[in-house]
Motif scaffolding. Structure first.
Motif, PDB file in Angstrom:
ATOM      1  N   ARG A 197       3.928   1.698  -1.060  1.00 23.25           N
ATOM      2  CA  ARG A 197       4.600   1.945  -2.347  1.00 23.25           C
ATOM      3  C   ARG A 197       3.611   2.438  -3.389  1.00 23.25           C
ATOM      4  O   ARG A 197       3.856   3.418  -4.087  1.00 23.25           O
ATOM      5  N   SER A 198       2.471   1.769  -3.464  1.00 24.41           N
ATOM      6  CA  SER A 198       1.510   2.089  -4.498  1.00 24.41           C
ATOM      7  C   SER A 198       0.983   3.513  -4.347  1.00 24.41           C
ATOM      8  O   SER A 198       0.957   4.284  -5.311  1.00 24.41           O
ATOM      9  N   PHE A 199       0.597   3.853  -3.105  1.00 21.50           N
ATOM     10  CA  PHE A 199       0.042   5.199  -2.912  1.00 21.50           C
ATOM     11  C   PHE A 199       1.102   6.273  -3.039  1.00 21.50           C
ATOM     12  O   PHE A 199       0.836   7.363  -3.510  1.00 21.50           O
ATOM     13  N   GLU A 257       3.572   6.205  -5.097  1.00 22.25           N
ATOM     14  CA  GLU A 257       3.725   6.397  -6.555  1.00 22.25           C
ATOM     15  C   GLU A 257       2.600   7.260  -7.087  1.00 22.25           C
ATOM     16  O   GLU A 257       2.825   8.171  -7.886  1.00 22.25           O
ATOM     17  N   ILE A 258       1.366   6.962  -6.629  1.00 26.04           N
ATOM     18  CA  ILE A 258       0.215   7.740  -7.100  1.00 26.04           C
ATOM     19  C   ILE A 258       0.400   9.219  -6.744  1.00 26.04           C
ATOM     20  O   ILE A 258       0.196  10.103  -7.573  1.00 26.04           O
ATOM     21  N   SER A 274       0.832  -1.194   0.000  1.00 27.07           N
ATOM     22  CA  SER A 274       0.000   0.000   0.000  1.00 27.07           C
ATOM     23  C   SER A 274       0.872   1.251   0.000  1.00 27.07           C
ATOM     24  O   SER A 274       0.608   2.215  -0.725  1.00 27.07           O
ATOM     25  N   TYR A 329      -4.717   9.470   0.846  1.00 24.80           N
ATOM     26  CA  TYR A 329      -3.638   8.528   0.533  1.00 24.80           C
ATOM     27  C   TYR A 329      -2.468   8.699   1.493  1.00 24.80           C
ATOM     28  O   TYR A 329      -1.849   7.712   1.936  1.00 24.80           O
ATOM     29  N   THR A 338      -3.972  14.190  -8.604  1.00 21.30           N
ATOM     30  CA  THR A 338      -5.100  13.849  -7.728  1.00 21.30           C
ATOM     31  C   THR A 338      -5.519  15.099  -6.975  1.00 21.30           C
ATOM     32  O   THR A 338      -4.712  16.005  -6.769  1.00 21.30           O
ATOM     33  N   GLU A 354       3.064  10.891  -8.919  1.00 26.30           N
ATOM     34  CA  GLU A 354       2.640  11.160 -10.287  1.00 26.30           C
ATOM     35  C   GLU A 354       1.786  12.403 -10.352  1.00 26.30           C
ATOM     36  O   GLU A 354       1.686  13.049 -11.387  1.00 26.30           O
TER      37      GLU A 354
END
Lengths: 894, 136
Positions: free
Chosen positions: A689-691, A693-694, A687, A708, A700, A697
Motif C-alpha cells: 500500500r505504502s509504495f 501510494e508513493i 509495504s 518500488y 520519483t 503521487e
C-alpha cells in the motif's frame, strides 16, 4: 613317561578351547540368543569358582594336615545356599534395581553413593584378594613343576617364575578380551560365564576321576577305603568345636563377600529364580567336590614317601601309579580351578578399581566439562583394562615376594578373614535403615586394621614386614598388642582369634558409629531403597518439573551408554511421564533412573558424581531428597494397595490437568493464530500500500520507481505463498489430502531436495553417505520431498556456524529407517524444541529467515499423513531433525 | 534544524517506505530494528518523535514503551505505535502504557504524516490532556 612338552601342548589346547567357547558365547549373545547361556545350570556352575585351586589341590592337603576340618570350607557356603537364599534373593534384587557393579559399589551406593566407602572396600578387597590370586599362580607353577620333576628335568626357581609370568600374562589377555569387550550396561559377560561353567565341569570331572581311581583302582573298593581311613590318623584327629564353628562362619562370610563370588552371585545373575535351583544344586556340586578328598589324602599319605607335599596328592598319586592320562586330566582340573578364579576375581577387582579409584580421579582432574566433551566410554574401558593388568601384576609381584612358601590353605584362610570384614556392613546395608556412612567407614577400617595387624602382616613371616621382636613382644614392648595375642588373649589359635576380634570390634564400631552419626538425605533415601527393596516401587510423586537439564543429562548418557540406548531410555522415560519426544521432566525419580543407568557402566558413586555435576546440584536439592526419603518412608508405611491407588489417581489427575491445559491452550492458540495471520497478511500489505501510494503521487526518479515496483511484486509473491501454505496446512490438518503413491529411492529424493534448495552452488555444505541411502520408498514422494526440502532450506537459513555444514544421516533404528538432518549451528534452545512445530513459531530474527513459520508445521502434518514421524532430536550439537520414514512402505533395497 | 524521528521497526520494506515519506517531508530519519537495544538508542539520541512497532525481535514494542516512560529523560517523548495485529486489546494496552497515538498496518502515507506532525506540535505544548505516566 609323559613328556613335559605334551602337557604344555594339552594346556595350550585347553586354553584355545576356552577361548573358542567364550568367543562363540559372545557371538551368540550379541545376536540376542542368550537363553541357553543364562539358564539356572550355567548359573550354578559359575558359582563353582568358589572352588579354586586352593580347594582343588589344597583340600586334600588340609585333610592330610587337619583331618575333617577341610569340610568347614564347604559347609559355610552350603549353609548360605540352603538356609540363606532369602538373603541372597534380596541381594540380587538390590543389585538389579540399583545396577550394582561390585561389592564396593553396593556399599558405596547404599551409604549415599560415598566415594570414600567405595575406595575403602576396594582397597580391602585388593589387599585381601591379591594373595589369593598369587596363590592360584603358585598352584599353577607347582603343578607344572610336578610334571617337570616326573619327566626327569630339574626345575630351578627361574622356570617357575617364568611359568607364573606367562600364566599371569595369558590370563590378562583372556580377561581383557572377554571382560572388557564393551561397557555392558549390566556388566554381564556371557563368554566368561560360559567358559567358567565349562571349567567347573572339568574340575569336578577331574577330581571325581582321581577319587574313583583311588577308591576302586588303588584301595580296591569302598570297604577297603573305609578301613584304610579308619586306620589312618585322619579318623583320630581331634576336632575342636570352636574351630569348626569359626571356620564355617568365616567361609560363609567369605562366600558372600568375596568380590568374585559377589560378581557371579549378584552381578552376573540373570534371574532371581536361578537362586532356587542353585540353592540345592550348588551344595550338591560342593559335596561331590569334597567326596573323595579324604580317600585321596589317606591313600596319598600311605603311598607316597614321607615329606611329600599333600597339597599336590591329586597330581602325584596318579603319577606315582603311572597314570599319565589321569594325571593330565587332574592337571587340567587344577588349571581350570586356578584360571577361572583368577579371571573372575580380576574382573571384579578391576571393575572396583576403575570405577571407584581411576575414573573418579580422572573426573576430578578434568573438571566440569569432562563428561560432556571427551569420550568417557573410551576412558572407562581403558581404566578397566589398565586395572586388570594392574591387579594381575600385583598378584604376580606378591607371588614373587612371598616366595611361594606358606601352605596353600593358610593364605586362603587369611584372605577369607580379610574379605569377611565386609559382612557386618553388608548386613547392615540391607537390613538396617539406621546404618550410616560414618559407622560403615569406621567399622570397615577397624576390622581391616585388626586383620592386617594380626593376620596379614605376620603372614609374610618373621622379619619381612614385622620384626621378630614386634611379633614376640608387641610394638614398643606393649604386650597386649602382640599380633598373635591381641588384648592379652591367646586361648584360641591365631587365625580364629584374629577373626573373632576383627569381626567383633568391626561390628561394634559399625553399630555405635551408626547410632552416633546422622545419615545424609541421600543415605536415608538409598537406605530405604535397599532395606525395603521388595516393597519399594514407583509411588505417587509430586515434583516440580525441572526440564532445563534433561538435554545435558542426555548428552552425558549418550557418551557413556551410547546414543541408541540413551535415546531409547529417555524416550521411554518421557513416555512414562506422558510426554512426547526425548526429554522427560527432570524429576528426582528420573535423575535416579539416569544414575542407575550410568551406574551399570561406571559404578554408583561415579554416576552420582557425573549426574550431580551435570545438574550442578540444581535439580536434586536437599529438600527434594528429603522429600524423596520421607515419601519413600511414608509409602512403605502404607499398604501396597493404597500406594497403587494413589499412583493411579496421580496419573488420572495428571491426565486431567494435561487435558485442561490443552483446552486452555487451544483457545489461546486460536486467538494467537488469528492475530498471527493478521500480522503475516498485514505486513506485506503495508509495504504494497505504502509504495503504491508513493508511486501514484509521482515525483520519483525511474530507478526508484523500478525498485518500488519490485518491492510491491516481491511482497505480493510473499502474500501468495503464505496463502498457499495456509491452504496446504488446512487441507492437511483436515485430512482431506489425496496422497499420490509413487515408487522411488531415498537417495534420489534427497538428491532432488538438495538440488531444489540450491545448495550445490554454495552456502551450506551438505555431507551425506550415499551407501546408506539405498532404500526403496513407496509413498507420496512429492510430499516426502517437500519435507526434505523444508529441512534442507531451514538449515541453510538458520545454521549460524562459520562454516555451515548439514549432515544427512540415514540410520536403522527399531522404528525402521530414519533420516537425520543435523547442522553444526547453535541448535534450537530446549524451550523451543516442541514449539517449532507449531504454526507461526519462528525463532528470533524472522526478517532474515523469510517465510511465515509454517514450514515445520506443514512437515509435521505431512509426516503424520504419510504414516511417518518428524521430531527434533536433542543433544546433537546443532539443530537436528529426525524423519522416521513411513513404516510399511520403506524397505531396504538389497 | 530538521526535526528528528526514530523509527523502530524490523521489516526492511516498511522501514524503506516510512523513511522515504518522512524524509520527503523534511525529517531526519533514524532507524533501529532490534528490540533489545531500542530503549538505549532512544536515550542516546534522543529523537523528537518515535515510531514504534509492536512485534520486534528481542523485546516487544510494549516493553520498550514501558522503558521509555519509566526513564525521566525520555518519559515525555511522543510515541506513535504501529501494529499489524490490529486487535483492540493491543490498542488498549498501548494507551494504558502511555502511547500518544496508535496506528494499524497497513496505513495510508498521508495519515502517518498528519499524525507525526501533530505529535511534534503536541510535544511543543506541554499541557497534554492524557497523563502519560500511568503505570499499570
Amino acid at each position: 613317561m609323559l613328556t613335559f612338552n605334551l602337557l604344555v601342548a594339552a594346556a595350550l589346547a585347553y586354553v584355545a578351547f576356552l577361548f573358542t567357547i567364550a568367543f562363540i558365547a559372545e557371538r551368540r549373545a550379541s545376536l540376542g540368543k542368550v537363553a541357553w547361556l543364562r539358564g539356572p545350570l550355567i548359573y550354578t556352575l559359575s558359582l563353582s569358582i568358589y572352588c579354586t585351586a586352593w580347594t582343588f589341590y589344597g583340600a586334600v592337603g588340609f585333610a592330610a594336615r587337619s583331618g575333617l576340618e577341610y569340610l568347614t570350607i564347604y559347609l559355610g557356603p552350603t549353609l548360605v545356599m540352603l538356609g540363606w537364599w532369602w538373603f541372597l534373593r534380596k541381594l540380587v534384587r538390590i543389585g538389579r534395581s540399583q545396577r550394582i557393579t561390585s561389592i564396593a559399589d553396593l556399599i558405596s551406593s547404599r551409604f549415599g553413593k560415598s566415594t570414600a566407602l567405595g575406595v575403602i572396600v576396594t582397597a580391602l578387597c585388593v589387599v585381601g584378594v591379591t594373595p589369593y590370586i598369587a596363590l592360584q599362580l603358585q598352584s599353577l607353577t607347582l603343578s607344572f613343576a610336578v610334571f617337570a620333576d616326573a619327566g626327569g628335568s630339574e626345575w630351578v626357581a627361574g622356570d617357575l617364575n617364568a611359568v607364573a609370568l606367562y600364566a599371569a600374562g595369558g590370563l590378562a589377555v583372556f580377561t581383557i578380551l572377554f571382560g572388557t569387550r564393551n561397557l555392558d550396561a549390566n556388566e554381564r559377560h556371557h563368554g566368561i560365564v560360559l567358559a567358567i561353567a565349562v571349567e567347573a565341569v572339568v574340575k569336578l570331572a577331574a577330581l571325581m576321576a582321581v577319587g574313583i581311581f583311588v577308591v576302586w583302582g588303588i584301595a580296591g573298593g569302598v570297604e577297603q577305603t573305609l578301613a584304610r581311613i579308619e586306620a589312618s590318623d585322619i579318623a583320630h584327629w581331634e576336632q575342636s568345636g570352636g574351630r569348626w564353628v569359626g571356620l564355617t562362619f568365616v567361609a560363609a562370610a567369605a562366600f558372600l563377600c568375596l568380590p568374585r563370588m559377589f560378581h557371579v552371585l549378584v552381578v552376573e545373575n540373570d534371574n532371581e529364580r536361578h537362586l532356587a535351583t542353585a540353592s540345592w544344586a550348588f551344595p550338591t556340586y560342593v559335596m561331590l567336590m569334597s567326596l573323595f578328598v579324604v580317600p585321596i589324602a589317606v591313600v596319598g599319605l600311605d603311598l607316597l614317601p614321607e615329606g611329600s607335599n599333600p597339597d599336590l596328592f591329586v597330581l602325584t598319586v596318579p603319577l606315582n601309579q603311572g597314570r599319565e592320562g589321569l594325571a593330565t586330566l587332574s592337571f587340567l582340573g587344577g588349571f581350570s580351578s586356578a584360571t577361572s578364579m583368577v579371571i573372575v576375581a580380576t574382573i571384579a577387582l578391576a571393575t572396583m578399581v576403575s570405577n571407584h579409584i581411576v575414573v573418579p580421579i580422572w573426573l576430578r582432574s578434568r573438571g566440569q566439562g569432562a563428561m560432556m566433551s571427551g569420550d568417557v566410554r573410551a576412558v572407562v574401558l581403558t581404566a578397566r583394562r589398565l586395572s586388570i593388568i594392574g591387579v594381575l601384576t600385583l598378584g604376580y609381584v606378591y607371588y614373587r615376594l612371598s616366595g611361594g612358601g606358606a601352605a596353600l590353605a593358610a593364605i586362603g584362610l587369611i584372605s577369607f578373614v580379610g574379605v569377611a570384614q565386609i559382612l557386618p556392613v553388608m548386613m547392615g546395608a540391607i537390613f538396617w535403615r539406621g546404618a550410616t556412612r560414618v559407622g560403615a567407614a569406621a567399622g570397615l577400617t577397624t576390622g581391616f586394621a585388626i586383620w592386617a595387624w594380626a593376620l596379614f602382616l605376620p603372614s609374610f613371616g618373621e622379619g619381612a614386614i614385622l620384626s621378630a621382636r614386634v611379633l614376640a613382644e608387641g610394638p614398643w614392648g606393649i604386650g597386649w598388642l602382640r599380633p598373635s595375642a591381641l588384648f592379652g588373649f591367646d586361648a584360641l589359635d591365631p587365625l580364629l582369634q584374629a577373626a573373632l576380634w576383627s569381626m567383633l570390634l568391626n561390628t561394634a564400631v559399625f553399630v555405635v558409629g551408626s547410632l552416633l552419626s546422622f545419615p545424609s538425605p541421600l543415605e536415608r533415601l538409598q537406605g530405604a531403597q535397599f532395606v525395603n527393596v521388595f516393597e519399594h516401587s514407583a509411588g505417587a510423586q509430586t515434583w516440580a518439573p525441572n526440564s532445563a537439564q534433561a538435554e545435558d543429562l542426555l548428552i552425558v548418557a549418550q557418551r557413556i551408554i551410547g546414543p541408541t540406548e540413551a535415546q531409547a531410555a529417555f524416550q521411554r522415560a518421557a513416555r512414562a511421564q506422558g510426554k512426547a519426544g526425548y526429554l522427560p521432566d527432570v524429576t528426582p525419580e528420573f535423575v535416579q533412573t539416569v544414575e542407575r543407568m550410568l551406574a551399570g557402566s561406571v559404578g554408583a558413586a561415579t554416576a552420582h558424581a557425573m549426574v550431580s555435576q551435570t545438574l550442578e546440584g540444581a535439580a536434586v536439592s536437599v529438600e527434594d531428597l528429603i522429600a524423596v526419603a520421607d515419601e519413600a518412608a511414608q509409602i512403605l508405611e502404607y499398604s501396597n494397595k493404597l500406594e497403587a491407588k494413589s499412583a493411579e489417581q496421580e496419573r488420572t489427575a495428571r491426565a486431567l490437568r494435561d487435558a485442561n491445559q490443552k483446552l486452555t491452550a487451544l483457545s489461546i492458540q486460536k486467538d494467537a493464530f488469528l492475530s498471527q495471520i493478521s500480522h503475516e497478511l498485514r505486513t506485506p500489505m503495508t509495504s504494497i500500500r505504502s509504495f503504491s501510494e508513493i508511486l501514484r503521487e509521482g515525483g520519483t526518479d525511474v530507478a526508484a520507481q523500478q525498485r518500488y515496483a519490485g518491492i510491491i511484486q516481491d511482497e505480493s509473491i510473499r502474500l501468495t505463498r503464505l496463502l498457499d501454505d495456509l491452504l496446504d496446512l488446512t487441507v492437511l490438518e483436515n485430512g482431506q489430502v489425496v496422497l499420490n503413491q509413487q515408487e522411488g529411492s531415498l537417495a534420489d529424493l534427497l538428491d532432488r531436495a538438495v538440488d531444489t534448495s540450491g545448495l550445490r552452488s554454495g552456502g551450506i555444505k551438505v555431507i551425506r553417505r550415499p551407501a546408506d541411502e539405498a532404500i526403496a520408498l513407496s509413498t507420496d514422494l512429492d510430499r516426502l520431498g517437500q519435507v526434505f526440502i523444508n529441512l534442507v532450506s531451514n538449515a541453510q537459513k538458520y545454521c549460524d556456524a562459520e562454516n555451515p555444514e548439514l549432515r544427512i544421516v540415514v540410520r536403522q533404528t527399531p522404528q525402521g529407517p530414519v533420516v537425520d538432518f543435523i547442522d553444526n549451528g547453535s541448535g534450537v534452545p530446549e524451550a523451543s524444541q516442541e514449539v517449532i512445530f507449531e504454526k507461526f513459531s519462528r525463532l528470533e530474527d524472522h526478517a532474515r529467515a523469510g517465510g511465515a513459520g509454517l514450514g515445520l508445521a506443514i512437515c509435521r502434518e505431512v509426516m503424520l499423513r504419510l504414516g511417518g514421524e518428524i521430531f527434533y532430536l536433542p543433544g546433537q550439537g546443532g539443530a537436528a531433525f529426525r524423519v522416521v520414514l513411513p513404516k510399511s512402505q520403506a524397505m531396504a533395497a538389497q | 534544524m530538521a526535526k528528528r524521528v526514530l523509527l523502530i521497526e524490523d521489516e526492511p520494506n516498511i522501514i524503506e517506505a516510512i523513511s522515504f515519506i518522512l524524509s520527503r517531508d523534511g525529517w531526519t530519519v533514524h532507524t533501529h530494528s532490534d528490540g533489545e537495544t531500542a530503549a538505549d538508542r532512544v536515550r542516546s539520541l534522543p529523537p523528537d518523535v518515535i515510531i514504534l512497532d509492536v512485534m520486534l525481535p528481542g523485546r516487544s514494542g510494549f516493553d520498550i514503551l514501558r522503558d521509555i516512560r519509566s526513564d525521566p529523560a525520555t518519559q515525555d517523548l511522543p510515541v506513535m505505535m504501529l501494529t499489524a495485529r490490529g486487535q483492540t486489546k493491543d490498542r488498549e494496552l498501548a494507551e494504558q502504557l502511555g502511547a500518544n497515538h496508535f496506528m494499524t498496518k497497513p496505513f495510508s502515507n498521508a495519515e502517518v504524516l498528519t499524525h507525526i506532525r501533530a505529535l511534534l506540535a503536541g510535544a511543543a505544548t506541554p499541557c497534554d490532556p492524557a497523563e502519560p505516566n500511568l503505570e499499570p
